[in-house]
Design a protein around this motif. Structure first.
Motif, PDB file in Angstrom:
ATOM      1  N   THR A   1      27.659  60.698  31.419  1.00 47.29           N
ATOM      2  CA  THR A   1      28.969  60.066  31.554  1.00 47.29           C
ATOM      3  C   THR A   1      29.526  59.867  30.157  1.00 47.29           C
ATOM      4  OG1 THR A   1      28.262  58.905  33.545  1.00 47.29           O
ATOM      5  CG2 THR A   1      30.198  58.028  32.412  1.00 47.29           C
ATOM      6  N   LEU A   2      30.799  60.157  29.995  1.00 50.89           N
ATOM      7  CA  LEU A   2      31.451  59.956  28.705  1.00 50.89           C
ATOM      8  C   LEU A   2      32.400  58.772  28.798  1.00 50.89           C
ATOM      9  CD1 LEU A   2      32.004  60.799  25.812  1.00 50.89           C
ATOM     10  CD2 LEU A   2      33.766  62.320  26.663  1.00 50.89           C
ATOM     11  N   ASP A   3      32.150  57.782  27.972  1.00 51.57           N
ATOM     12  CA  ASP A   3      33.044  56.633  27.833  1.00 51.57           C
ATOM     13  C   ASP A   3      33.926  56.923  26.631  1.00 51.57           C
ATOM     14  OD1 ASP A   3      34.311  54.239  27.287  1.00 51.57           O
ATOM     15  OD2 ASP A   3      32.465  53.047  27.205  1.00 51.57           O
ATOM     16  N   HIS A   4      35.195  57.188  26.905  1.00 49.63           N
ATOM     17  CA  HIS A   4      36.137  57.492  25.825  1.00 49.63           C
ATOM     18  C   HIS A   4      36.505  56.256  25.014  1.00 49.63           C
ATOM     19  CE1 HIS A   4      36.833  61.012  28.448  1.00 49.63           C
ATOM     20  NE2 HIS A   4      37.088  61.632  27.318  1.00 49.63           N
ATOM     21  N   GLY A   5      36.154  55.073  25.516  1.00 48.14           N
ATOM     22  CA  GLY A   5      36.467  53.841  24.804  1.00 48.14           C
ATOM     23  C   GLY A   5      37.946  53.491  24.831  1.00 48.14           C
ATOM     24  N   LEU A   6      38.671  54.062  25.790  1.00 47.80           N
ATOM     25  CA  LEU A   6      40.126  53.870  25.826  1.00 47.80           C
ATOM     26  C   LEU A   6      40.565  52.824  26.843  1.00 47.80           C
ATOM     27  CD1 LEU A   6      41.140  57.628  25.597  1.00 47.80           C
ATOM     28  CD2 LEU A   6      41.076  55.935  23.750  1.00 47.80           C
TER      29      LEU A   6
END
Length: 122
Positions: free
Chosen positions: A50-55
């Motif tokens: 899973t990629l958390d874009h931090g947005l």
């Protein structure tokens, strides 16, 4: 078997031996894909990322939810975090490029095999 299940089964049958990687955003589409792959993998090791874009403030909790679902199913899961946007340029394009790069780099380090890309927006 459903049409999506048959499509996943064909894709898995065509893959070389090795782990099968699934990108899981936490949405219903990617969770359904993860479930199909885990059900149909027939002995192949299933990995999830899973990629958390931090947005968005919710993103970390969504990634944690995916990690828990994977833990409950015995699927190895990794959360990647992108912190590279400097506030300039096209955010969508930068996030997409980072997603492909980070997930691609992660997949390359998983010991061969092939991946199943989840339905992250393009």
């Amino acid at each position: 078997m459903t049409a999506p299940g048959a499509a996943v089964a064909r894709a898995l049958a065509a893959m070389p031996p090795g782990p099968v990687a699934v990108a899981v955003s936490g949405g219903s589409d990617s969770l359904a894909l993860l479930d199909l792959v885990a059900t149909l993998a027939d002995g192949q090791r299933v990995l999830a990322v899973t990629l958390d874009h931090g947005l968005r403030p919710e993103a970390a909790a969504e990634a944690a939810m995916v990690a828990q679902i994977c833990a409950d199913r015995g699927i190895a899961h990794t959360t990647l975090r992108w912190t590279g946007w400097d506030g300039s340029g096209n955010l969508q394009a930068a996030a997409r490029a980072a997603r492909y790069r980070l997930i691609g780099d992660w997949a390359a380090g998983q010991g061969g095999g092939a991946g199943v890309a989840g339905p992250y927006p393009r």
